[in-house]
Structure formats: structure tokens, C-alpha cells
Design an enzyme around this catalytic site. Structure first.
Site, mmCIF file in Angstrom:
data_model
loop_
_atom_site.group_PDB
_atom_site.id
_atom_site.type_symbol
_atom_site.label_atom_id
_atom_site.label_comp_id
_atom_site.label_asym_id
_atom_site.label_seq_id
_atom_site.Cartn_x
_atom_site.Cartn_y
_atom_site.Cartn_z
ATOM 1 N N VAL A 12 0.776 -1.285 0.058
ATOM 2 C CA VAL A 12 -0.027 0.040 -0.158
ATOM 3 C C VAL A 12 0.719 1.093 0.054
ATOM 4 C CG1 VAL A 12 -1.759 1.170 1.204
ATOM 5 C CG2 VAL A 12 -2.073 -1.184 1.149
ATOM 6 N N LYS A 100 -7.689 -1.433 8.375
ATOM 7 C CA LYS A 100 -8.993 -2.116 8.820
ATOM 8 C C LYS A 100 -9.049 -2.362 9.974
ATOM 9 C CE LYS A 100 -7.077 -4.961 5.884
ATOM 10 N NZ LYS A 100 -7.121 -5.430 4.514
ATOM 11 N N GLU A 124 -10.954 5.785 4.086
ATOM 12 C CA GLU A 124 -11.704 5.207 2.905
ATOM 13 C C GLU A 124 -11.065 3.936 2.333
ATOM 14 O OE1 GLU A 124 -14.479 6.960 0.910
ATOM 15 O OE2 GLU A 124 -14.562 4.750 0.665
ATOM 16 N N VAL A 127 -12.023 -0.361 3.627
ATOM 17 C CA VAL A 127 -13.110 -1.231 3.131
ATOM 18 C C VAL A 127 -13.169 -1.161 1.860
ATOM 19 C CG1 VAL A 127 -15.589 -1.843 3.463
ATOM 20 C CG2 VAL A 127 -14.461 -0.715 5.430
ATOM 21 N N ILE A 131 -12.725 0.803 -3.714
ATOM 22 C CA ILE A 131 -14.219 1.225 -4.069
ATOM 23 C C ILE A 131 -14.618 2.574 -2.964
ATOM 24 C CG2 ILE A 131 -16.617 0.584 -3.709
ATOM 25 C CD1 ILE A 131 -15.597 -2.345 -3.952
ATOM 26 N N GLY A 182 -0.581 -9.340 -4.355
ATOM 27 C CA GLY A 182 -0.493 -8.248 -3.234
ATOM 28 C C GLY A 182 -1.915 -8.224 -2.849
ATOM 29 N N GLU A 185 -3.467 -10.602 3.151
ATOM 30 C CA GLU A 185 -3.066 -9.984 4.323
ATOM 31 C C GLU A 185 -1.466 -10.510 4.489
ATOM 32 O OE1 GLU A 185 -5.040 -7.658 6.311
ATOM 33 O OE2 GLU A 185 -5.594 -7.709 4.113
ATOM 34 N N LYS A 200 -14.130 -5.296 8.395
ATOM 35 C CA LYS A 200 -14.657 -4.805 7.467
ATOM 36 C C LYS A 200 -16.025 -4.494 7.757
ATOM 37 C CE LYS A 200 -11.068 -5.336 3.896
ATOM 38 N NZ LYS A 200 -10.748 -6.311 2.899
ATOM 39 N N GLY A 298 -5.327 -4.760 -3.678
ATOM 40 C CA GLY A 298 -4.314 -4.631 -4.493
ATOM 41 C C GLY A 298 -3.700 -3.137 -4.436
HETATM 42 N N1 HSE Z 1 -6.442 -8.913 1.994
HETATM 43 C C1 HSE Z 1 -7.557 -7.999 1.722
HETATM 44 C C2 HSE Z 1 -8.504 -8.356 0.817
HETATM 45 C C3 HSE Z 1 -6.761 -6.660 1.359
HETATM 46 O O1 HSE Z 1 -8.016 -9.204 0.170
HETATM 47 O O2 HSE Z 1 -9.542 -7.857 0.524
HETATM 48 C C4 HSE Z 1 -7.646 -5.365 1.127
HETATM 49 O O3 HSE Z 1 -8.256 -5.151 2.185
#
Ligand code: HSE
Length: 405
Positions: A12, A100, A124, A127, A131, A182, A185, A200, A298
Site C-alpha cells: 500500500v 482496517k 476510505e 473497506v 471502491i 499483493g 494479508e 470490514k 491490490g
Molecule cells: N487482504 C485484503 C483483501 C486486502 O483481500 O481484501 C484489502 O483489504
């Protein structure tokens, strides 16, 4: 000029750097001033001379530099990220995050510190990856009482389900790909066991209900119990298997929130959301249903949401916005088994015995005996468990999955 620090230069953080560099002139227009990344905090060394020139290993450099007005926390987890966020907000710096876990666990406290210090804590990207969902929940849908939220909130598990059941990959291979892209987690168990989706739905539920809903209040089940047989039988019945987070407002003071695999009707738009994409349906009592769709994980999609918050923080550099998003937590989360619904059952046993116990059922397979697969009529989770218990006396149950709607 506003100086920004990026803390944590993983997927990120490096994405934020890339987007801020690539779109710098556009971002300056939107922010109404130039933004410059002054520091990158990471334990590691980097060869790139530009990155190396901004690299610091000591958090206090950022904390004590009055020129830094905005910090991006892309460290993740609730260790250093929690400590640094509290200290930065207390020092009067805006903090923007995709974390999150931290928002779900400590959002109330961090929002309080931010408002007391006249700065913003923005999330933002926490979650739905790229989006837009947090701002719509805070602003665009604020006239509504939110009655229900459900959706695919984890890109990794949706990617794995798609790759396993449409492309024939093994679980291990699909997870490896998700890691390489990527999406996963740092500890992928957080994805496949449903904890990430749980965090989330906690954030969305807190925004919807106005009280902090914590992960430990939310029942959580991942995708590990879903088998190829279940996916095949579900498809025969016109249903797709999806891991959903769900929030339901039961009454003025009570809600349900949980994460579990669901069978979703092929006519529901969520059923055709595949790969790393997320889709979140929000039902408001004025607007009806709205759906948010896009890449849920991603590098660049997540950075897109983080940088939008950086721009927003820059535009509100001397103001607070979104204070008091939710109040402290309390005991208002009902056991999700109070919700009525239908259940898919795959068991060793006969449909006639299933009919004796569950009453009217919709058979999917098993008229000839042996393995039987069926969907129950509508019932609540406690009644279903009681009947399942009876059924178990004469039959081995292989899987049960909640049917959405
Ligand atoms: N590991 C999380 C997912 C990353 O796959 O949604 C994004 O929050």
C-alpha cells in the site's frame, strides 16, 4: 506546500508513493496546493535513490517535524500502527490509513483523539480497496436509516473461490497467486478465516448504526469449509458460493453483524462478482438498494482510496470533518442465528428422513439415497441447529451453508 509522510513502504505505501508521483500535478489542483512526500518510514533499506533520500527509520523524526501535516499509516496491524497513530493525532497531524484492523478495533478512540486535536483520521481504503464506500456511508447516504448491508468484502477469498471453482486451481496455488498479486494479508489466515471481512463489516456497521461494533462481537466463519462438491451442487440449484459480510438492523436498538459463506441466487448481482472484485449492497429506508463495485484489494486500487483521503485532508488542513462518526460500543449485537433464512445441507442420508425432520425442503440431489443435498424452508438459526442435531443422529452432515434471502 503540504508535507506528507508515508509510514510503511509495503504494497500500500509504495502504491501511495507511485500514485502521488504519477498524478502529482492533478493532485496539486485537487488539493489546492502542492503536496510533497517528505519522509518514508520503514525498517528496510531501498536502492532507489529518491526513496533512499526520504527514508527514515526513526518514527520520532516524523512526529517531531512540524512541517509534516499529513501521515499515511500503511504499516498494518495494531502494534506500532496504533501507537504511532495516537501520537501523530495527538501531535496535531492528520492521519490517513488503509488499516482496517486498527479502525475496527480502535476507531472510536482514534476518532476521538483526532477531533480533540482538530485533525482528521481518514480510512476510505479500509473497506473495499479502491471502491468508494466510506464517504458514501458518511455523506451521500446519511439521510437514510440503514436497514441492511451485505457484500463481498475480501478480495483474496473471492479470488481464491473464483480460481478454485472456475479455473480448477488448488487452494494452495490460488492463495499463492493472491499473495503474489499483493491481495493477501501479511497473515493470509486473516483472509481465509474471515477475520479481514469481519473487520470490514465492523467498520460499515459502526458507520450504519452509529455505535462502535467490535470484531469480538461479530460471528465469523471463512471459506475453509467450502468444498468443490458444494459449489457444484449450488450451481445446479442456480446459486453461487460467496463469502459475505452482513449487517441487519433488527430494531431501533439491536443489530446483527456476521461473516459467513452464503449461497447467492444467480439473479443477485453479487453472485457474478468474481476474482479480486468486491461488491457491497447497502439498503437505506429512503434510497432503497445501492451497490458499490470495484477492485477490493491490490496496490494501486488501495492507493487510489488512500491518496483521495490525503487530498481531502489537504483540502481541510485546518478543519475537522467527519467527527463523532460513531459512539462508544455497548451490548446491542444480537446472535446472528435470530435471523430467518434458508439453509443448504449436504449429508449422508435420505431425502425422506430430511423431510421428516425439516418439513418442506427443496431437493438438489439424492432421490436415490446415499448422499442427499437439499435446501430447507425458511427458519431461524436456532431452530435449524436443533433440527440438524436430530438429523445428525442418523446421518453424517458434510456441510451446511446459509442461503442469502
Ligand atoms: N487482504 C485484503 C483483501 C486486502 O483481500 O481484501 C484489502 O483489504
Amino acid at each position: 506546500m503540504i508535507y506528507v509522510a508515508i509510514m510503511g513502504f509495503g504494497v500500500v505505501g509504495s502504491g501511495v508513493y507511485e500514485v502521488m508521483k504519477k498524478n502529482s500535478s492533478h493532485i496539486a489542483v485537487k488539493s489546492m496546493q502542492d503536496l510533497e512526500i517528505k519522509y518514508i518510514l520503514d525498517k528496510r533499506e531501498f536502492d532507489d535513490p529518491e526513496i533512499a533520500s526520504k527514508l527514515v527509520h526513526d518514527f520520532e523524526v516524523i512526529e517531531k517535524d512540524p512541517e509534516v501535516r499529513i501521515a499515511v499509516e500503511s504499516i498494518g496491524g495494531t502494534g506500532a500502527a496504533y501507537e504511532f497513530t495516537k501520537r501523530l493525532l495527538s501531535a496535531g497531524k492528520h492521519v490517513v490509513t488503509s488499516n482496517k484492523e486498527l479502525v475496527a478495533k480502535h476507531g472510536y478512540e482514534l476518532l476521538k483523539i483526532a477531533s480533540s486535536r482538530g485533525v482528521n483520521y481518514m480510512f476510505e481504503a479500509s473497506v473495499g480497496g479502491g471502491i468508494p464506500i466510506i464517504r458514501p456511508m458518511i455523506q451521500c447516504l446519511s439521510a437514510n436509516e440503514i436497514e441492511e448491508i451485505y457484500g463481498i468484502m475480501n478480495g483474496t477469498t473471492n479470488f481464491i473461490l473464483t480460481k478454485m471453482f472456475e479455473d480448477g486451481l488448488t487452494f494452495e496455488k490460488a492463495l499463492e497467486e493472491a499473495k503474489a498479486l499483493g491481495y493477501a494479508e501479511q497473515n493470509p489466515a486473516d483472509d481465509v478465516e474471515g477475520h479481514d471481512a469481519c473487520r470490514k463489516i465492523c467498520i460499515l456497521s459502526s458507520l450504519a448504526f452509529g455505535r462502535h461494533i467490535r470484531p469480538e462481537q461479530v460471528r465469523c466463519e471463512g471459506i475453509l469449509s467450502v468444498t468443490p462438491d458444494d459449489v457444484r451442487y449450488a450451481a445446479q440449484a442456480g446459486l453461487a458460493v460467496k463469502l459475505l459480510g452482513r449487517y441487519v438492523r433488527i430494531s431501533d436498538g439491536r443489530i446483527c453483524a456476521y461473516v459467513a459463506p452464503h449461497l447467492v441466487d444467480k439473479n443477485d448481482p453479487v453472485s457474478s462478482v468474481n476474482d479480486v472484485f468486491n461488491a457491497i449492497v447497502v439498503k437505506g429506508n429512503a434510497v432503497g438498494e445501492v451497490m458499490f463495485y470495484g477492485r477490493g484489494a491490490g496496490k494501486l486500487p488501495t492507493a487510489s482510496a488512500v491518496v483521495a483521503d490525503v487530498i481531502d485532508a489537504a483540502r481541510h488542513i485546518d478543519k475537522t470533518k467527519n467527527v463523532d462518526l460513531w459512539d462508544d460500543s455497548g451490548d446491542f449485537v444480537e446472535d446472528s442465528r435470530v435471523l430467518r433464512g434458508r439453509y443448504y445441507v449436504r449429508a449422508e442420508g435420505s431425502l425422506s428422513r430430511a423431510r421428516e425432520i425439516f418439513g418442506e425442503i427443496k431437493p438438489i440431489s439424492g432421490e436415490m439415497g446415499g448422499e442427499c443435498v437439499f435446501i430447507t424452508g425458511e427458519t431461524d438459526g436456532f431452530d435449524f441447529e436443533e433440527k440438524l442435531e436430530k438429523f445428525l443422529r442418523n446421518a453424517q452432515v458434510f456441510s451446511t451453508i446459509r442461503v442469502l434471502k
